[in-house]
Design an enzyme around this catalytic site. Sequence first.
Site, PDB file in Angstrom:
ATOM      1  N   ASP A  79      44.320  49.067  39.046  1.00 44.57           N
ATOM      2  CA  ASP A  79      44.506  50.290  39.830  1.00 44.57           C
ATOM      3  C   ASP A  79      43.668  51.435  39.280  1.00 44.57           C
ATOM      4  OD1 ASP A  79      46.273  48.948  41.428  1.00 44.57           O
ATOM      5  OD2 ASP A  79      48.093  49.838  40.568  1.00 44.57           O
ATOM      6  N   ASP A 136      31.956  45.568  47.232  1.00 42.36           N
ATOM      7  CA  ASP A 136      32.994  44.741  46.637  1.00 42.36           C
ATOM      8  C   ASP A 136      32.872  44.811  45.111  1.00 42.36           C
ATOM      9  OD1 ASP A 136      35.018  42.384  47.410  1.00 42.36           O
ATOM     10  OD2 ASP A 136      33.950  41.837  45.570  1.00 42.36           O
ATOM     11  N   GLU A 162      39.794  44.962  46.848  1.00 39.20           N
ATOM     12  CA  GLU A 162      38.723  45.603  46.096  1.00 39.20           C
ATOM     13  C   GLU A 162      37.488  45.829  46.953  1.00 39.20           C
ATOM     14  OE1 GLU A 162      38.323  41.123  45.248  1.00 39.20           O
ATOM     15  OE2 GLU A 162      39.885  42.574  45.723  1.00 39.20           O
TER      16      GLU A 162
END
Length: 457
Positions: free
Chosen positions: A347, A330, A373
């Site tokens: 992005d 993560d 994410e």
Amino acid sequence: MTARILVVDDVPANVKLLEARLSAEYFDVVTAMNGIEALAICERAECDIVLLDVMMPDMDGFEVCRRIKGNRATHHIPVLMVTALDHPSDRVRGLEAGADDFLTKPVSEMALIARVRSLARLKMMVDELRMRALTSREIGIQDPENAAIADTGRSGKILIVDDRVSSYERLSSMLADQHAVDVEPNPNEALFRVAEGNYDLVIVSLALENYDALRLCSQLRSLDRTRNVSILAITDGEDDTRMNRGLEIGINDYLTRPIDKNELQARVRTQIRKKRYTERLRDNVQMSIELAITDSLTGLYNRRYMESHLTTLVEQAATRGKPLTALVLDIDYFKAINDTHGHDAGDDVLREFATRIRKAIRGIDLACRYGGEEFVIVMPETDMAVATIVAERLRRRIASERFSIQQGASAIEVTISIGIATLDTAGDTAASILKRADQALYRAKRDGRNRVVADAA
């Protein structure tokens, strides 16, 4: 094999004769007495092949063929023209209009059935590819129909298989101004040349000395790497039985010597256009499959594919008694990156993070974007100790190398948290391994982030 054949002729006796011959071979037959009626039937997709007379009032067969092939909804339908005209210029005119093949009146029943069966096989293959590619348009993949209509059939890559110097030199000279032409005079080497050469078309002389050219054609059709190449056969004389056998094997088209240059060029362009169209369809199918299993932003596999594939990997590991480890990763404080620098910057980080993951893992490892994410890496034949080393190395690399954002205008620091779990018991499942890895990730984030935590189970 069956197919629905549209017979188009303004002479009722001709229609009845062709209908009887085709029906006897268990083809379904529909009929039209003029071009307008034929075009309407094609538009409604009510036929698989068009058997088209040339000499008709109001609209001749050339114009009907041109309209069929110029319509993106019907251009894939094979057209077999039936004509009393036997001059090469007439055949060239039909080929330029888009005809797939010709029959000369009076029509030989053996030739008729052989050509219809050959075209029916082609139509079945194209229909299957078109059906599989239907969803491609909906997910943004370029439609191949317009490109197929616009394709000139030029600039192809051709291999001539002929052991007579005078013959292959003449063929090569006829085609060299429109295509890249190679020659293979040794038929024993031809199969390897085609497999390695990525050719659009292979022209095979059926008069090879001490070699069965039809066997070569059969071998080309049987190998995965060559089965989609177009084959044009060159024969020294009329031999319907052998040529019909060739069509059954998979030859796409043939020419009888003496060869007219314009007809050769037209037939070659026709076959190259067909080859390119089917390749575009296959590419669309492959692309749609890839889009279905990959994440469009990062290029990694998506969650759906990972969950399916992980189940298989867990079963294989359990059966073979091999280790398997899953990492859940993560990106720390990712919401803050979006809030501070914008979603485009977020992005950029996700794409670069995916690139660094690929560089950090082996080819047998599975990496996917699990959502947002969060990412997952599955490492077959890897125990907890080795996976922890890999995870730590990846964590340090992410933390030590800033991420470029906003097209290189800025760079930011990024850290990640990683949870690890390994296949524990024979009853372990993909879901239970992921759950334990996720719980370990939660502890890593709770304990301050930017760290690797292994499942304690």
